[in-house]
Design a protein around this motif. Structure first.
Motif, mmCIF file in Angstrom:
data_model
loop_
_atom_site.group_PDB
_atom_site.id
_atom_site.type_symbol
_atom_site.label_atom_id
_atom_site.label_comp_id
_atom_site.label_asym_id
_atom_site.label_seq_id
_atom_site.Cartn_x
_atom_site.Cartn_y
_atom_site.Cartn_z
ATOM 1 N N THR A 12 8.694 -2.582 -6.121
ATOM 2 C CA THR A 12 8.665 -0.949 -6.744
ATOM 3 C C THR A 12 6.744 -1.058 -6.579
ATOM 4 O OG1 THR A 12 9.791 -2.838 -8.566
ATOM 5 C CG2 THR A 12 8.181 -0.396 -9.436
ATOM 6 N N GLU A 13 6.124 -0.118 -5.825
ATOM 7 C CA GLU A 13 4.846 -0.115 -5.503
ATOM 8 C C GLU A 13 4.230 0.802 -7.013
ATOM 9 O OE1 GLU A 13 5.884 0.730 -0.724
ATOM 10 O OE2 GLU A 13 4.947 2.452 -2.027
ATOM 11 N N TYR A 14 3.102 -0.193 -7.149
ATOM 12 C CA TYR A 14 1.925 0.554 -7.864
ATOM 13 C C TYR A 14 0.606 1.101 -8.225
ATOM 14 C CZ TYR A 14 -0.571 -0.284 -12.436
ATOM 15 O OH TYR A 14 -1.657 0.255 -13.259
ATOM 16 N N VAL A 15 0.505 2.091 -8.127
ATOM 17 C CA VAL A 15 -1.057 2.880 -7.131
ATOM 18 C C VAL A 15 -1.940 3.413 -8.298
ATOM 19 C CG1 VAL A 15 -2.263 4.411 -6.701
ATOM 20 C CG2 VAL A 15 -0.155 3.117 -5.097
ATOM 21 N N ASP A 16 -3.408 2.379 -8.810
ATOM 22 C CA ASP A 16 -3.695 2.285 -9.860
ATOM 23 C C ASP A 16 -5.117 3.842 -10.109
ATOM 24 O OD1 ASP A 16 -5.974 -0.283 -11.862
ATOM 25 O OD2 ASP A 16 -5.539 2.002 -12.051
ATOM 26 N N PRO A 17 -5.062 4.554 -10.006
ATOM 27 C CA PRO A 17 -5.468 5.826 -10.051
ATOM 28 C C PRO A 17 -7.827 5.541 -10.732
ATOM 29 C CG PRO A 17 -3.765 7.027 -11.726
ATOM 30 C CD PRO A 17 -3.955 5.304 -11.420
ATOM 31 N N THR A 18 -7.229 4.596 -11.784
ATOM 32 C CA THR A 18 -7.988 4.566 -12.030
ATOM 33 C C THR A 18 -9.408 4.323 -11.131
ATOM 34 O OG1 THR A 18 -6.804 3.229 -14.360
ATOM 35 C CG2 THR A 18 -9.179 3.715 -14.383
ATOM 36 N N PRO A 19 -11.111 4.307 -11.489
ATOM 37 C CA PRO A 19 -12.404 4.906 -10.772
ATOM 38 C C PRO A 19 -12.880 3.040 -11.233
ATOM 39 C CG PRO A 19 -11.877 6.299 -11.983
ATOM 40 C CD PRO A 19 -10.744 6.269 -12.534
ATOM 41 N N ALA B 74 -10.761 5.562 -1.935
ATOM 42 C CA ALA B 74 -11.252 3.869 -3.267
ATOM 43 C C ALA B 74 -9.977 3.758 -4.244
ATOM 44 C CB ALA B 74 -12.498 4.559 -3.617
ATOM 45 N N THR B 75 -9.482 4.670 -4.263
ATOM 46 C CA THR B 75 -7.609 4.109 -5.448
ATOM 47 C C THR B 75 -6.919 4.376 -5.293
ATOM 48 O OG1 THR B 75 -8.130 6.244 -6.037
ATOM 49 C CG2 THR B 75 -9.819 4.710 -7.205
ATOM 50 N N ASN B 76 -6.434 4.385 -3.392
ATOM 51 C CA ASN B 76 -4.540 4.179 -3.362
ATOM 52 C C ASN B 76 -4.870 3.202 -2.856
ATOM 53 O OD1 ASN B 76 -5.843 4.318 -0.735
ATOM 54 N ND2 ASN B 76 -5.552 6.268 -0.025
ATOM 55 N N SER B 77 -4.768 2.080 -3.120
ATOM 56 C CA SER B 77 -4.629 1.594 -2.853
ATOM 57 C C SER B 77 -3.047 -0.151 -3.532
ATOM 58 C CB SER B 77 -5.574 -0.513 -2.690
ATOM 59 O OG SER B 77 -5.607 -0.237 -4.054
ATOM 60 N N VAL B 78 -2.178 -0.582 -2.753
ATOM 61 C CA VAL B 78 -0.972 -0.406 -3.697
ATOM 62 C C VAL B 78 -0.274 -1.766 -4.250
ATOM 63 C CG1 VAL B 78 1.563 -0.644 -2.508
ATOM 64 C CG2 VAL B 78 0.528 0.938 -1.594
ATOM 65 N N TRP B 79 -0.269 -1.845 -5.244
ATOM 66 C CA TRP B 79 -0.128 -3.408 -5.737
ATOM 67 C C TRP B 79 1.504 -3.720 -5.544
ATOM 68 C CZ3 TRP B 79 -4.114 -6.663 -7.456
ATOM 69 C CH2 TRP B 79 -5.389 -5.891 -7.599
ATOM 70 N N TYR B 80 2.255 -4.085 -5.622
ATOM 71 C CA TYR B 80 3.834 -4.705 -5.516
ATOM 72 C C TYR B 80 3.824 -5.614 -6.897
ATOM 73 C CZ TYR B 80 3.953 -2.923 -1.219
ATOM 74 O OH TYR B 80 4.999 -2.025 -0.248
ATOM 75 N N ALA B 81 3.762 -4.552 -8.375
ATOM 76 C CA ALA B 81 4.296 -4.880 -9.331
ATOM 77 C C ALA B 81 5.510 -4.575 -9.852
ATOM 78 C CB ALA B 81 3.611 -4.528 -10.172
ATOM 79 N N ASP B 82 6.146 -5.995 -10.937
ATOM 80 C CA ASP B 82 6.814 -5.360 -11.278
ATOM 81 C C ASP B 82 7.454 -5.060 -13.111
ATOM 82 O OD1 ASP B 82 10.396 -6.901 -10.025
ATOM 83 O OD2 ASP B 82 10.023 -5.056 -11.699
#
Lengths: 142, 87
Positions: A12-19, B74-82
């Protein structure tokens, strides 16, 4: 008793757009990708030596990302400044070298000829002691 | 006794088959890598750099020498979470 996971790796890819919070000063990120950075790597190492070493020593103290934000900003600004200078003065030789790297698995030994022309261009146009001394003090103010 | 050239024909056919498959595979990899030779011997550092290139340009082999990154970087890095597992 061990519980059994139904799947292996997390997909599952999760992208956090919070600056970042407003308390952190805003600094642009370096926009160069891997090949131009590798091409300019020795020049970055020489031009930004003080800031890079500061950052690495700070990280060695404490690996928490929040601890070294200030030193990191200086590193970023210095790298952006150098890449701007390289593109201004030696853009043709710079482009030739990193495009050659992209076609040869980013191995430096395969691209010595463009590297030589790039190095001579940088030496003739940018290696100016007075410039370095002046610029090196600009980034101490944060 | 002269050399039996007819026996070399199957060798030629087999060699041609290897050539065709090898060339075909290399051509597919060339077009899959944005018309550049494919990367090999890619270690974890190179994978991380290629992921960064993807965030900057949209393709793992895309390159750009702009000094400043686009604002989305600045904010488009991908984390692999569940989702949390309640065991």
């Amino acid at each position: 008793m061990a519980t059994h996971l139904s799947s292996g790796f997390t997909k599952t890819e999760y992208v956090d757009p919070t600056p970042l919070p407003e308390s952190v000063p805003k600094v642009d990120e370096v926009g160069a990708t891997s090949a131009p950075l590798k091409s300019a790597s020795f020049f970055i190492g020489q031009y930004c030596k003080a800031y890079n070493e500061d950052f690495m020593l700070c990280k060695a103290e404490n690996n928490d990302p929040e601890h070294c934000l200030k030193e990191g900003r200086k590193v970023t600004r210095c790298a952006i400044d150098l890449i701007t200078k390289l593109r201004e003065n030696c853009s043709k030789e710079f482009d030739a070298h990193w495009q050659c790297l992209e076609n040869h698995n980013q191995e430096l030994y395969s691209c010595r000829k463009p590297e030589r022309t790039f190095n001579t261009c940088v030496f003739e146009k940018l290696v100016c002691v007075i410039q370095f001394i002046f610029i090196s003090f600009m980034y101490y103010f944060d | 006794m002269p050399v039996p050239f007819e026996a070399l024909i199957p060798f030629g056919i087999i060699a041609a088959m290897f050539t065709v498959t090898g060339t075909g595979l290399n051509t597919v990899r060339y077009f899959a890598n944005d018309r550049k030779p494919a990367r090999f011997n890619v270690d974890v550092f190179d994978k991380a750099m290629m992921e960064r290139d993807r965030r900057l340009t949209g393709s793992v082999r895309g390159q750009s020498s702009d000094p400043v990154a686009p604002a989305a970087f600045a904010t488009n890095s991908v984390w692999y979470a569940d989702v949390p597992r309640h065991n």
